[in-house]
Design an enzyme around this catalytic site. Structure first.
Site, PDB file in Angstrom:
ATOM      1  N   SER A 192      34.783  31.808  45.524  1.00 14.70           N
ATOM      2  CA  SER A 192      34.113  32.287  44.245  1.00 14.70           C
ATOM      3  C   SER A 192      34.645  31.376  42.976  1.00 14.70           C
ATOM      4  O   SER A 192      34.465  31.679  41.987  1.00 14.70           O
ATOM      5  CB  SER A 192      34.842  33.595  44.358  1.00 14.70           C
ATOM      6  OG  SER A 192      33.857  34.363  44.845  1.00 14.70           O
TER       7      SER A 192
ATOM      8  N   LYS B  90      32.226  30.236  41.024  1.00  7.80           N
ATOM      9  CA  LYS B  90      31.354  31.155  39.938  1.00  7.80           C
ATOM     10  C   LYS B  90      31.673  30.656  38.589  1.00  7.80           C
ATOM     11  O   LYS B  90      30.810  30.814  37.832  1.00  7.80           O
ATOM     12  CB  LYS B  90      31.797  32.540  40.176  1.00  7.80           C
ATOM     13  CG  LYS B  90      31.362  32.987  41.717  1.00  7.80           C
ATOM     14  CD  LYS B  90      31.700  34.318  41.845  1.00  7.80           C
ATOM     15  CE  LYS B  90      31.434  34.762  43.124  1.00  7.80           C
ATOM     16  NZ  LYS B  90      31.976  36.012  43.761  1.00  7.80           N
TER      17      LYS B  90
ATOM     18  N   TYR C  25      23.298  30.535  46.559  1.00  9.89           N
ATOM     19  CA  TYR C  25      24.546  31.037  46.294  1.00  9.89           C
ATOM     20  C   TYR C  25      25.772  30.640  47.121  1.00  9.89           C
ATOM     21  O   TYR C  25      26.715  30.201  47.174  1.00  9.89           O
ATOM     22  CB  TYR C  25      24.649  32.632  46.005  1.00  9.89           C
ATOM     23  CG  TYR C  25      25.941  33.245  46.109  1.00  9.89           C
ATOM     24  CD1 TYR C  25      26.921  33.410  45.249  1.00  9.89           C
ATOM     25  CD2 TYR C  25      26.358  34.141  47.296  1.00  9.89           C
ATOM     26  CE1 TYR C  25      28.034  34.040  45.057  1.00  9.89           C
ATOM     27  CE2 TYR C  25      27.339  34.732  47.182  1.00  9.89           C
ATOM     28  CZ  TYR C  25      28.287  34.921  46.231  1.00  9.89           C
ATOM     29  OH  TYR C  25      29.539  35.710  46.298  1.00  9.89           O
TER      30      TYR C  25
ATOM     31  N   TYR D  74      38.772  39.903  40.796  1.00  7.55           N
ATOM     32  CA  TYR D  74      38.207  41.056  41.264  1.00  7.55           C
ATOM     33  C   TYR D  74      39.153  42.339  40.795  1.00  7.55           C
ATOM     34  O   TYR D  74      39.270  42.386  39.497  1.00  7.55           O
ATOM     35  CB  TYR D  74      38.203  41.094  43.010  1.00  7.55           C
ATOM     36  CG  TYR D  74      38.049  39.929  43.671  1.00  7.55           C
ATOM     37  CD1 TYR D  74      36.664  39.048  43.306  1.00  7.55           C
ATOM     38  CD2 TYR D  74      39.237  39.118  44.285  1.00  7.55           C
ATOM     39  CE1 TYR D  74      36.537  37.898  44.080  1.00  7.55           C
ATOM     40  CE2 TYR D  74      38.872  37.850  44.784  1.00  7.55           C
ATOM     41  CZ  TYR D  74      37.552  37.273  44.882  1.00  7.55           C
ATOM     42  OH  TYR D  74      37.289  35.894  45.346  1.00  7.55           O
TER      43      TYR D  74
ATOM     44  N   VAL E 239      37.937  33.618  48.033  1.00  6.62           N
ATOM     45  CA  VAL E 239      38.398  33.709  49.256  1.00  6.62           C
ATOM     46  C   VAL E 239      38.936  32.852  50.350  1.00  6.62           C
ATOM     47  O   VAL E 239      39.339  33.085  51.360  1.00  6.62           O
ATOM     48  CB  VAL E 239      37.527  34.949  50.156  1.00  6.62           C
ATOM     49  CG1 VAL E 239      37.332  36.368  49.181  1.00  6.62           C
ATOM     50  CG2 VAL E 239      36.059  34.513  50.213  1.00  6.62           C
TER      51      VAL E 239
HETATM   52  N1  GLU Z   1      30.929  33.657  49.200  1.00  5.13           N
HETATM   53  C1  GLU Z   1      31.958  34.706  49.106  1.00  5.13           C
HETATM   54  C2  GLU Z   1      31.119  35.948  49.236  1.00  5.13           C
HETATM   55  O1  GLU Z   1      30.042  36.162  48.911  1.00  5.13           O
HETATM   56  C3  GLU Z   1      32.689  34.737  47.951  1.00  5.13           C
HETATM   57  C4  GLU Z   1      33.552  35.630  47.791  1.00  5.13           C
HETATM   58  C5  GLU Z   1      34.980  35.362  46.862  1.00  5.13           C
HETATM   59  O2  GLU Z   1      35.410  34.198  47.122  1.00  5.13           O
HETATM   60  O3  GLU Z   1      35.229  36.110  46.392  1.00  5.13           O
HETATM   61  O4  GLU Z   1      31.299  36.940  49.996  1.00  5.13           O
END
Ligand code: GLU
Length: 307
Positions: free
Chosen positions: A63, A66, A191, A243, A261
């Site tokens: 993430s 992002k 993604y 989060y 993650v």
């Molecule tokens: N590729 C992971 C997912 O979509 C990213 C989640 C993350 O790092 O928060 O579940």
């Protein structure tokens, strides 16, 4: 300030906690990573780096990507981005479907999965398919990290695609609300690929410099984004970067940051440095357990935070 001594102290102090976190096993390829690794690095505006531990071990940025895709999308969509994505903390798990249904397919912010999938959709509309979007994302990441070798891991991306039911559900839900323009499968595949980009903490701390410097790379002088947009990305990192533990991270660490993650966390000390830490064991909210502790120790020991 003796940054090297501070990083060494942190590495000693976090050692007892290395067994406490749990690797993300919902992505099978990530479940194989040894959880007892730890690396931390910082990059100053003149390019000087300090690091400790496994700071040159590549890992899945997940993430953290992002932040980079949101930067690219803001560049050409500007404030129009906020017609399709909000900017409030979600207070919900990163992959929750419930809030998205209540809120008519408009994700709370660009850093939860639905928001980031929506950003990827915006990038696909702008750059087009056939790998162009991924190519542009990789080109941008290589440029801000000043590291041409950066790439994504096809095995990790494929592993996520095989188990990506929830992310596909999020994308389908947004599509049903007319808040996704491109083909669901293609958006989610793109993604997953940008989530599967691999970097180490040295590269990531270097990559954060433009956000510490009003959108301008302090080493190359390249303008990546406007000062106002840099301010906003930092604000969203502070309020939404972790989060449903974003408040807790701000409380303990006091810096804009973003976790993934894969166990990585990036953070920004405005006008001074980019920071990155990695330890794959996660806490209950999906943030690196030791990484969060290490950053808290860093801001406590140095007295450097945004507050
Ligand atoms: N590729 C992971 C997912 O979509 C990213 C989640 C993350 O790092 O928060 O579940």
């Amino acid at each position: 300030m003796d940054y090297q001594a501070i990083l060494n102290d942190i590495a000693d102090e976090i050692r007892p906690f290395l067994k406490e976190g749990k690797v993300a096993d919902y992505i099978p390829a990530l479940a194989e990573v040894d959880p007892e690794q730890f690396g931390m690095a910082l990059t100053l505006f003149d390019g000087t780096q300090f690091s400790v531990g496994d700071a040159e071990t590549l890992f899945s940025i997940q993430s953290i990507s992002k932040v980079f895709t949101f930067t690219l999308a803001l560049n050409f969509y500007g404030t129009d981005m906020y017609k399709r994505i909000g900017r409030e903390p979600s207070g919900n798990p990163f992959n929750s479907l419930v809030q998205l249904e209540y809120e008519h397919g408009i994700p709370r912010n660009p850093f939860i999965n639905a928001g980031a999938i929506n950003v990827t959709d915006a990038l696909l509309s702008h750059y087009g398919d056939d790998g162009n979007t991924l190519h542009e994302v990789l080109t941008f990441i290589r440029s801000i990290a000043d590291e041409p070798s950066i790439d994504y891991n096809e095995t990790v991306a494929a592993s996520e695609m095989d188990h990506g039911f929830r992310n596909l559900a999020l994308a389908n839900l947004m599509k049903s609300f007319n808040n996704l323009d491109n083909d669901v499968q293609e958006v989610v595949e793109t993604y997953f690929k940008h989530c599967a980009v691999e970097m180490d903490t040295k590269m990531l701390s270097r990559a954060m410099l433009y956000l510490a410097n009003h959108g301008v790379d302090p080493i190359t002088g390249t303008v990546h984004i406007t000062p106002q947009q840099a301010k906003r990305i930092n604000a969203v990192m502070l309020t939404c970067g972790h989060y449903d533990a974003s408040g807790d991270f701000a409380f303990h660490v006091g810096l804009p940051g973003k976790s993934g993650v894969g166990g990585g966390i990036v953070a920004v000390i405005p006008k001074l440095m980019g920071l990155a830490v990695w330890s794959p064991g996660l806490n209950a909210q999906g943030n690196s357990l030791v990484g969060t502790k290490a950053l808290e120790l860093f801001t406590t020991k140095t007295g450097l935070s945004v507050f």
